[in-house]
Write an enzyme that holds these catalytic residues in place. Structure first.
Site, PDB file in Angstrom:
ATOM      1  N   ILE A   7       9.538  -7.732  -0.648  1.00  0.00           N
ATOM      2  CA  ILE A   7       9.668  -7.794  -2.104  1.00  0.00           C
ATOM      3  C   ILE A   7       9.741  -6.346  -2.544  1.00  0.00           C
ATOM      4  CG2 ILE A   7       8.645  -8.455  -4.315  1.00  0.00           C
ATOM      5  CD1 ILE A   7       7.149 -10.624  -3.024  1.00  0.00           C
ATOM      6  N   ALA A   8      10.745  -6.009  -3.308  1.00  0.00           N
ATOM      7  CA  ALA A   8      10.845  -4.627  -3.787  1.00  0.00           C
ATOM      8  C   ALA A   8      11.486  -4.609  -5.168  1.00  0.00           C
ATOM      9  CB  ALA A   8      11.663  -3.781  -2.813  1.00  0.00           C
ATOM     10  N   GLU A  51       3.006  -9.422   5.978  1.00  0.00           N
ATOM     11  CA  GLU A  51       2.266  -8.231   6.402  1.00  0.00           C
ATOM     12  C   GLU A  51       2.442  -7.161   5.335  1.00  0.00           C
ATOM     13  OE1 GLU A  51       4.499  -9.502   8.754  1.00  0.00           O
ATOM     14  OE2 GLU A  51       2.996 -10.470  10.023  1.00  0.00           O
ATOM     15  N   ASN A  90      -0.924   0.135   0.813  1.00  0.00           N
ATOM     16  CA  ASN A  90       0.007  -0.277  -0.253  1.00  0.00           C
ATOM     17  C   ASN A  90      -0.743  -1.083  -1.329  1.00  0.00           C
ATOM     18  OD1 ASN A  90       2.126  -1.038  -1.861  1.00  0.00           O
ATOM     19  ND2 ASN A  90       3.469  -1.632  -0.170  1.00  0.00           N
ATOM     20  N   TYR A  94      -0.127  -9.493  -4.271  1.00  0.00           N
ATOM     21  CA  TYR A  94      -0.315 -10.680  -3.435  1.00  0.00           C
ATOM     22  C   TYR A  94      -1.682 -11.334  -3.680  1.00  0.00           C
ATOM     23  CZ  TYR A  94       3.705  -8.722  -0.968  1.00  0.00           C
ATOM     24  OH  TYR A  94       4.936  -8.227  -0.666  1.00  0.00           O
TER      25      TYR A  94
HETATM   26  C1  LIG Z   1       4.789  -3.794  -4.932  1.00  0.00           C
HETATM   27  C2  LIG Z   1       5.916  -3.937  -5.954  1.00  0.00           C
HETATM   28  C3  LIG Z   1       6.961  -4.918  -5.398  1.00  0.00           C
HETATM   29  C4  LIG Z   1       5.328  -4.492  -7.270  1.00  0.00           C
HETATM   30  O1  LIG Z   1       6.403  -4.738  -8.156  1.00  0.00           O
HETATM   31  P1  LIG Z   1       6.200  -4.825  -9.732  1.00  0.00           P
HETATM   32  O2  LIG Z   1       7.405  -5.500 -10.311  1.00  0.00           O
HETATM   33  O3  LIG Z   1       5.857  -3.492 -10.265  1.00  0.00           O
HETATM   34  O4  LIG Z   1       4.915  -5.776  -9.860  1.00  0.00           O
HETATM   35  P2  LIG Z   1       4.481  -6.597 -11.151  1.00  0.00           P
HETATM   36  O5  LIG Z   1       4.853  -5.843 -12.389  1.00  0.00           O
HETATM   37  O6  LIG Z   1       4.950  -8.001 -11.037  1.00  0.00           O
HETATM   38  O7  LIG Z   1       2.895  -6.529 -11.025  1.00  0.00           O
HETATM   39  C5  LIG Z   1       2.134  -7.643 -10.559  1.00  0.00           C
HETATM   40  C6  LIG Z   1       0.751  -7.172 -10.172  1.00  0.00           C
HETATM   41  O8  LIG Z   1       0.835  -6.299  -9.048  1.00  0.00           O
HETATM   42  C7  LIG Z   1      -0.180  -5.294  -9.146  1.00  0.00           C
HETATM   43  N1  LIG Z   1       0.463  -3.982  -9.266  1.00  0.00           N
HETATM   44  C8  LIG Z   1       1.776  -3.723  -9.420  1.00  0.00           C
HETATM   45  N2  LIG Z   1       1.978  -2.390  -9.450  1.00  0.00           N
HETATM   46  C9  LIG Z   1       0.768  -1.801  -9.313  1.00  0.00           C
HETATM   47  C10 LIG Z   1       0.321  -0.444  -9.244  1.00  0.00           C
HETATM   48  N3  LIG Z   1       1.173   0.585  -9.346  1.00  0.00           N
HETATM   49  N4  LIG Z   1      -1.001  -0.222  -9.055  1.00  0.00           N
HETATM   50  C11 LIG Z   1      -1.880  -1.238  -8.949  1.00  0.00           C
HETATM   51  N5  LIG Z   1      -1.526  -2.549  -9.012  1.00  0.00           N
HETATM   52  C12 LIG Z   1      -0.212  -2.813  -9.194  1.00  0.00           C
HETATM   53  C13 LIG Z   1      -0.992  -5.618 -10.379  1.00  0.00           C
HETATM   54  O9  LIG Z   1      -2.032  -6.497  -9.999  1.00  0.00           O
HETATM   55  C14 LIG Z   1       0.021  -6.368 -11.225  1.00  0.00           C
HETATM   56  O10 LIG Z   1      -0.575  -7.237 -12.145  1.00  0.00           O
HETATM   57  P3  LIG Z   1      -0.974  -6.675 -13.603  1.00  0.00           P
HETATM   58  O11 LIG Z   1       0.281  -6.102 -14.191  1.00  0.00           O
HETATM   59  O12 LIG Z   1      -1.457  -7.891 -14.322  1.00  0.00           O
HETATM   60  O13 LIG Z   1      -2.019  -5.637 -13.378  1.00  0.00           O
HETATM   61  C15 LIG Z   1       6.584  -2.559  -6.268  1.00  0.00           C
HETATM   62  O14 LIG Z   1       5.569  -1.617  -6.528  1.00  0.00           O
HETATM   63  C16 LIG Z   1       7.486  -2.040  -5.166  1.00  0.00           C
HETATM   64  O15 LIG Z   1       8.700  -2.327  -5.140  1.00  0.00           O
HETATM   65  N6  LIG Z   1       6.930  -1.235  -4.227  1.00  0.00           N
HETATM   66  C17 LIG Z   1       7.737  -0.672  -3.128  1.00  0.00           C
HETATM   67  C18 LIG Z   1       8.151  -1.753  -2.145  1.00  0.00           C
HETATM   68  C19 LIG Z   1       6.936  -2.423  -1.534  1.00  0.00           C
HETATM   69  O16 LIG Z   1       5.959  -1.769  -1.178  1.00  0.00           O
HETATM   70  N7  LIG Z   1       7.035  -3.755  -1.392  1.00  0.00           N
HETATM   71  C20 LIG Z   1       5.984  -4.558  -0.773  1.00  0.00           C
HETATM   72  C21 LIG Z   1       6.254  -4.676   0.675  1.00  0.00           C
HETATM   73  S1  LIG Z   1       4.949  -5.607   1.484  1.00  0.00           S
END
Ligand SMILES: CC(C)(COP(=O)(O)OP(=O)(O)OC[C@H]1O[C@@H](n2cnc3c(N)ncnc32)[C@H](O)[C@@H]1OP(=O)(O)O)[C@@H](O)C(=O)NCCC(=O)NCCS
Length: 125
Positions: free
Chosen positions: A44-45, A78, A83, A90
């Protein structure tokens, strides 16, 4: 890496449409593989300038719902121990840690946490 010829592969994308320039941009992806009743989430990214706006949550929810309809009972993934954004995403969705894999990742070397979600339970909620 998603195999687009594999009928067990689930691939969802989030697009941002810009009516002013009549253009669109890929801003999020979800990829997973369903084998019988087990869903392995591979990735998921979300594009860095679109993060923290709920896109990953939406992709995860859509992906899990689609997999449920296709017969999934449990999801696995995983994640790097460092992260925190992904881990929080999750855990908020109901995943639980069921184990670790030593040195699962390289560049840099890092353990993986193995997370799982009982999808039969979320179907009952
Ligand atoms: C992880 C990732 C997919 C989250 O995407 P996102 O669209 O920003 O996530 P969401 O806005 O839906 O956030 C959902 C929840 O995730 C958590 N979260 C997301 N970003 C966060 C951050 N920077 N710090 C802490 N918690 C975070 C929070 O619990 C958040 O809920 P909240 O907004 O009510 O606090 C994004 O940071 C990403 O693309 N990272 C790089 C790729 C990666 O690491 N993918 C996972 C591989 S296992």
């Amino acid at each position: 890496m998603a195999d687009l010829d594999d009928p067990h592969e689930l691939l969802l994308v989030a697009r941002n449409l810009n009516p002013a320039s009549n253009s669109e941009r890929l801003v999020g992806i979800f990829s997973a593989r369903l084998v019988i009743d087990e869903l392995q989430i591979d990735n998921i990214a979300v594009a860095s300038d679109f993060r923290k706006t709920g896109i990953a949550s939406m992709l995860l929810e859509e992906g899990l719902n689609l997999a449920l309809k296709c017969g999934a009972a449990r999801a696995f993934l995983e994640v790097r121990t460092s992260n925190i954004p992904a881990l929080r995403l999750y855990l908020k969705a109901g995943f639980e840690q069921i184990g670790t894999r030593k040195s699962y990742y390289n560049n840099p070397d890092e353990d993986a946490l193995v997370l799982s979600l009982n999808m039969v339970e979320i179907r009952l909620l």
